[in-house]
Design an enzyme around this catalytic site. Structure first.
Site, PDB file in Angstrom:
ATOM      1  N   GLY A   1       0.766  -1.233   0.000  1.00 51.19           N
ATOM      2  CA  GLY A   1       0.000   0.000   0.000  1.00 51.19           C
ATOM      3  C   GLY A   1       0.799   1.285   0.000  1.00 51.19           C
ATOM      4  O   GLY A   1       0.259   2.342  -0.336  1.00 51.19           O
ATOM      5  N   ASP A   2       2.077   1.224   0.385  1.00 47.98           N
ATOM      6  CA  ASP A   2       2.937   2.419   0.378  1.00 47.98           C
ATOM      7  C   ASP A   2       4.332   1.993  -0.074  1.00 47.98           C
ATOM      8  O   ASP A   2       5.329   2.237   0.596  1.00 47.98           O
ATOM      9  CB  ASP A   2       2.976   3.050   1.770  1.00 47.98           C
ATOM     10  CG  ASP A   2       3.627   4.435   1.783  1.00 47.98           C
ATOM     11  OD1 ASP A   2       3.881   4.984   0.693  1.00 47.98           O
ATOM     12  OD2 ASP A   2       3.885   4.963   2.882  1.00 47.98           O
ATOM     13  N   LEU A   3       4.367   1.349  -1.241  1.00 48.56           N
ATOM     14  CA  LEU A   3       5.568   0.625  -1.657  1.00 48.56           C
ATOM     15  C   LEU A   3       6.547   1.521  -2.423  1.00 48.56           C
ATOM     16  O   LEU A   3       6.853   1.279  -3.586  1.00 48.56           O
ATOM     17  CB  LEU A   3       5.181  -0.599  -2.489  1.00 48.56           C
ATOM     18  CG  LEU A   3       6.279  -1.662  -2.661  1.00 48.56           C
ATOM     19  CD1 LEU A   3       6.759  -2.191  -1.331  1.00 48.56           C
ATOM     20  CD2 LEU A   3       5.779  -2.797  -3.540  1.00 48.56           C
TER      21      LEU A   3
END
Length: 286
Positions: free
Chosen positions: A190-192
């Site tokens: 999700g926040d890669l």
């Protein structure tokens, strides 16, 4: 900053004596436990942030794909995890990471927007609030719960002008025709961005600081491309070999980057807003 420091928090949460502390920032410290083991103590950014991160790490770990630091415990303010001994990325490690990332995504999620088990509906991506509201249709869900909320916030803050917002709104309206073939919900980090991929001394990459939720797997890959990743070609090549992406995926990278770019516009200002607008204009031209 809470009056309780990281050493005291680690001792309380783990029940073990602490012998040393190295502050890395106002919210992060490396703490040494009796016996020599090192752990990381992280202070949450807001209400529910620690719960969301801990639940996300456990959910990612349950897939048995990409390793994550073990969660030793947490409370409402502090999260205690393993310290990852740092290494240097190489092509072999990158390919292994790509294969593992494909397996992580394939582990799936109950719905788009599904929070990890035990995770709150109101979570975070970085320091920006992120609401996990579920949906079954990715284009509609992505527009309503990922693109448009951050566009509205950027307009309210004056980072994006109201006349400029129209181009992003048009892309949101066209998502059903631009999104490509339907796919089931993937288990996303999700926040890669590259800073959340730690290359360990043992040759394995590990994921930290997730904003985990059910989403489209191309979103994780687009973020990895947006902010750079060592040996990205090897990562993507191994991913494609393990779980081929739908035809036209390269043309959809910008669509999936709209979400993180608008989040960064909200957090960091006009430069990211201009990038988001450029991506939206390119998509509108198709």
């Amino acid at each position: 900053m809470t009056a309780e420091g990281p050493s005291a928090a680690v001792a309380r949460i783990t029940g073990r004596p602490v012998t040393g502390e190295h502050r890395l920032s106002a919210t992060l410290a490396e703490v040494t436990l009796d016996g020599g083991q090192s752990v990381m103590a992280k202070l949450g950014d807001g209400p529910g942030a620690v719960q969301a991160e801990a639940a996300g790490l456990r959910w990612l770990s349950e897939a048995g794909a990409v390793p994550v630091p073990t969660v030793h415990g947490h409370d409402e303010r502090w999260l205690v995890t393993d310290r990852v001994a740092p290494g240097r990325p190489d092509a072999v490690a990158a390919a292994r990471f790509g294969t593992a990332l494909a397996a992580l995504h394939a582990a799936g999620a109950p719905a788009f927007g599904a929070a990890p088990p035990g995770g709150p509906r109101d979570a975070y991506i970085g320091r920006a609030p992120m609401r996990n509201v579920t949906g079954t249709d990715w284009p509609a869900w992505y527009a309503e719960h990922r693109v448009l909320p951050y566009l509205r916030r950027a307009v309210d803050d004056g980072t994006v002008r109201r006349t400029e917002a129209v181009v992003v709104e048009r892309v949101a309206e066209r998502l059903p025709e631009l999104a490509g073939p339907a796919e089931p919900p993937a288990r996303l980090h999700g926040d890669l961005w590259s800073g959340n991929v730690l290359w360990g001394a043992d040759g394995d990459a590990r994921l930290i600081d997730p904003a985990a939720h059910g989403g489209h797997r191309e979103t994780d890959l687009a973020m990895l491309q947006l902010f750079g990743c060592p040996h990205l070609d090897q990562v993507l090549g191994a991913y494609q070999e393990a779980a081929p992406l739908a035809e036209g995926w390269a043309d959809r990278v910008g669509l999936h980057q709209l979400f993180p770019l608008l989040v960064h516009a909200v957090l960091f200002g006009r430069g990211y807003a201009e990038q988001a607008l450029a991506v939206a204009r390119a998509a509108s031209a198709d």
